[in-house]
Design a protein around this motif. Structure first.
Motif, PDB file in Angstrom:
ATOM      1  N   ILE A  37       6.716  -9.081  -1.011  1.00 53.69           N
ATOM      2  CA  ILE A  37       5.970  -8.609   0.159  1.00 53.69           C
ATOM      3  C   ILE A  37       5.952  -9.727   1.198  1.00 53.69           C
ATOM      4  O   ILE A  37       6.004 -10.911   0.838  1.00 53.69           O
ATOM      5  CB  ILE A  37       4.533  -8.175  -0.241  1.00 53.69           C
ATOM      6  CG1 ILE A  37       3.806  -7.515   0.939  1.00 53.69           C
ATOM      7  CG2 ILE A  37       3.740  -9.332  -0.809  1.00 53.69           C
ATOM      8  CD1 ILE A  37       2.517  -6.810   0.533  1.00 53.69           C
ATOM      9  N   ALA A  42      -1.979 -10.223   3.407  1.00 50.46           N
ATOM     10  CA  ALA A  42      -1.727  -8.936   2.770  1.00 50.46           C
ATOM     11  C   ALA A  42      -2.494  -8.947   1.459  1.00 50.46           C
ATOM     12  O   ALA A  42      -2.436  -9.924   0.707  1.00 50.46           O
ATOM     13  CB  ALA A  42      -0.249  -8.731   2.500  1.00 50.46           C
ATOM     14  N   TYR A  55      -2.668  -6.873  -2.078  1.00 51.78           N
ATOM     15  CA  TYR A  55      -1.721  -5.988  -2.746  1.00 51.78           C
ATOM     16  C   TYR A  55      -1.921  -5.963  -4.253  1.00 51.78           C
ATOM     17  O   TYR A  55      -2.584  -6.832  -4.824  1.00 51.78           O
ATOM     18  CB  TYR A  55      -0.279  -6.391  -2.404  1.00 51.78           C
ATOM     19  CG  TYR A  55       0.134  -7.762  -2.886  1.00 51.78           C
ATOM     20  CD1 TYR A  55       0.895  -7.912  -4.044  1.00 51.78           C
ATOM     21  CD2 TYR A  55      -0.209  -8.913  -2.187  1.00 51.78           C
ATOM     22  CE1 TYR A  55       1.287  -9.157  -4.496  1.00 51.78           C
ATOM     23  CE2 TYR A  55       0.188 -10.161  -2.616  1.00 51.78           C
ATOM     24  CZ  TYR A  55       0.930 -10.289  -3.772  1.00 51.78           C
ATOM     25  OH  TYR A  55       1.315 -11.541  -4.212  1.00 51.78           O
ATOM     26  N   ARG A  65       0.334  -5.271  -7.992  1.00 45.28           N
ATOM     27  CA  ARG A  65       1.634  -5.179  -8.658  1.00 45.28           C
ATOM     28  C   ARG A  65       1.554  -4.215  -9.835  1.00 45.28           C
ATOM     29  O   ARG A  65       0.491  -4.031 -10.440  1.00 45.28           O
ATOM     30  CB  ARG A  65       2.081  -6.557  -9.159  1.00 45.28           C
ATOM     31  CG  ARG A  65       2.418  -7.529  -8.051  1.00 45.28           C
ATOM     32  CD  ARG A  65       3.054  -8.779  -8.652  1.00 45.28           C
ATOM     33  NE  ARG A  65       3.382  -9.754  -7.634  1.00 45.28           N
ATOM     34  CZ  ARG A  65       4.494  -9.755  -6.916  1.00 45.28           C
ATOM     35  NH1 ARG A  65       5.392  -8.808  -7.112  1.00 45.28           N
ATOM     36  NH2 ARG A  65       4.721 -10.685  -6.015  1.00 45.28           N
ATOM     37  N   LYS A 112      -6.193  -7.447  -7.834  1.00 46.09           N
ATOM     38  CA  LYS A 112      -5.844  -7.531  -6.415  1.00 46.09           C
ATOM     39  C   LYS A 112      -5.368  -8.941  -6.113  1.00 46.09           C
ATOM     40  O   LYS A 112      -6.004  -9.917  -6.487  1.00 46.09           O
ATOM     41  CB  LYS A 112      -7.036  -7.189  -5.524  1.00 46.09           C
ATOM     42  CG  LYS A 112      -6.685  -7.233  -4.041  1.00 46.09           C
ATOM     43  CD  LYS A 112      -7.796  -6.706  -3.159  1.00 46.09           C
ATOM     44  CE  LYS A 112      -8.947  -7.666  -3.139  1.00 46.09           C
ATOM     45  NZ  LYS A 112      -9.977  -7.284  -2.143  1.00 46.09           N
ATOM     46  N   ILE A 156       5.596  -3.937  -6.161  1.00 45.61           N
ATOM     47  CA  ILE A 156       4.372  -3.785  -5.381  1.00 45.61           C
ATOM     48  C   ILE A 156       4.035  -2.288  -5.361  1.00 45.61           C
ATOM     49  O   ILE A 156       4.880  -1.468  -4.998  1.00 45.61           O
ATOM     50  CB  ILE A 156       4.569  -4.282  -3.925  1.00 45.61           C
ATOM     51  CG1 ILE A 156       5.117  -5.708  -3.867  1.00 45.61           C
ATOM     52  CG2 ILE A 156       3.270  -4.120  -3.129  1.00 45.61           C
ATOM     53  CD1 ILE A 156       4.206  -6.788  -4.329  1.00 45.61           C
ATOM     54  N   LYS A 187       0.806  -0.936  -4.080  1.00 43.64           N
ATOM     55  CA  LYS A 187       0.076  -0.608  -2.861  1.00 43.64           C
ATOM     56  C   LYS A 187      -0.338  -1.904  -2.172  1.00 43.64           C
ATOM     57  O   LYS A 187      -0.500  -2.935  -2.832  1.00 43.64           O
ATOM     58  CB  LYS A 187      -1.125   0.311  -3.105  1.00 43.64           C
ATOM     59  CG  LYS A 187      -2.285  -0.292  -3.843  1.00 43.64           C
ATOM     60  CD  LYS A 187      -3.396   0.744  -3.967  1.00 43.64           C
ATOM     61  CE  LYS A 187      -4.593   0.170  -4.714  1.00 43.64           C
ATOM     62  NZ  LYS A 187      -5.701   1.128  -4.782  1.00 43.64           N
ATOM     63  N   PHE A 188      -0.529  -1.806  -0.844  1.00 42.64           N
ATOM     64  CA  PHE A 188      -0.887  -3.000  -0.079  1.00 42.64           C
ATOM     65  C   PHE A 188      -1.526  -2.617   1.241  1.00 42.64           C
ATOM     66  O   PHE A 188      -1.457  -1.466   1.674  1.00 42.64           O
ATOM     67  CB  PHE A 188       0.348  -3.874   0.156  1.00 42.64           C
ATOM     68  CG  PHE A 188       1.402  -3.278   1.049  1.00 42.64           C
ATOM     69  CD1 PHE A 188       1.440  -3.561   2.408  1.00 42.64           C
ATOM     70  CD2 PHE A 188       2.369  -2.424   0.534  1.00 42.64           C
ATOM     71  CE1 PHE A 188       2.409  -3.011   3.229  1.00 42.64           C
ATOM     72  CE2 PHE A 188       3.349  -1.874   1.339  1.00 42.64           C
ATOM     73  CZ  PHE A 188       3.366  -2.167   2.691  1.00 42.64           C
ATOM     74  N   LYS A 189      -2.163  -3.609   1.869  1.00 41.50           N
ATOM     75  CA  LYS A 189      -2.677  -3.449   3.222  1.00 41.50           C
ATOM     76  C   LYS A 189      -2.550  -4.776   3.955  1.00 41.50           C
ATOM     77  O   LYS A 189      -2.466  -5.838   3.331  1.00 41.50           O
ATOM     78  CB  LYS A 189      -4.125  -2.951   3.237  1.00 41.50           C
ATOM     79  CG  LYS A 189      -5.156  -3.918   2.699  1.00 41.50           C
ATOM     80  CD  LYS A 189      -6.535  -3.289   2.797  1.00 41.50           C
ATOM     81  CE  LYS A 189      -7.616  -4.208   2.241  1.00 41.50           C
ATOM     82  NZ  LYS A 189      -8.950  -3.611   2.399  1.00 41.50           N
ATOM     83  N   TRP A 201      -4.704   1.354   2.991  1.00 40.93           N
ATOM     84  CA  TRP A 201      -3.776   1.082   1.887  1.00 40.93           C
ATOM     85  C   TRP A 201      -2.552   1.973   2.018  1.00 40.93           C
ATOM     86  O   TRP A 201      -2.684   3.154   2.332  1.00 40.93           O
ATOM     87  CB  TRP A 201      -4.454   1.347   0.550  1.00 40.93           C
ATOM     88  CG  TRP A 201      -5.513   0.335   0.212  1.00 40.93           C
ATOM     89  CD1 TRP A 201      -6.852   0.467   0.413  1.00 40.93           C
ATOM     90  CD2 TRP A 201      -5.314  -0.958  -0.365  1.00 40.93           C
ATOM     91  NE1 TRP A 201      -7.494  -0.662  -0.008  1.00 40.93           N
ATOM     92  CE2 TRP A 201      -6.580  -1.566  -0.493  1.00 40.93           C
ATOM     93  CE3 TRP A 201      -4.194  -1.670  -0.779  1.00 40.93           C
ATOM     94  CZ2 TRP A 201      -6.766  -2.837  -1.027  1.00 40.93           C
ATOM     95  CZ3 TRP A 201      -4.366  -2.944  -1.311  1.00 40.93           C
ATOM     96  CH2 TRP A 201      -5.633  -3.511  -1.433  1.00 40.93           C
TER      97      TRP A 201
END
Length: 91
Positions: free
Chosen positions: A23, A37, A39, A41, A48, A69, A71-73, A88
């Motif tokens: 990422i 970020a 995220y 895994r 997190k 990965i 999900k992430f923001k 997300w």
């Protein structure tokens, strides 16, 4: 296919460089605050993680490769106020 999320002036992208476990965080905000970020895994879905970009305006930070990965923001850190974060997203 890469997916990007934007929070304030910060953009997070995953997967990055055609690697499902990488990422990146790009700081496109000239406000002097860091970007990050947050995220998750695949192999550690309950943990997190945070990748910080503290290198400044118009720079990119890239994570080490790991499991996919999931999900992430993206967040633009605001030292004395709430962070500007995307929702997300999943790659």
């Amino acid at each position: 296919m890469a997916v990007s999320a934007k929070g304030g002036g910060v953009t997070a992208t995953a997967p990055y460089g055609d690697k499902a476990g990488v990422i990146s965080v790009y700081d496109g905000s000239g406000d002097g605050d860091a970007g990050k970020a947050e995220y998750y895994r695949q192999t550690t879905a309950g943990t997190k993680r945070t990748l910080w970009n503290q290198s400044g305006y118009k720079t990119r930070t890239i994570s080490a490769d790991g499991s996919k990965i999931i999900k992430f923001k993206a967040c633009d850190d605001n030292d004395w106020d709430s962070d500007d974060c995307s929702g997300w997203v999943a790659p």
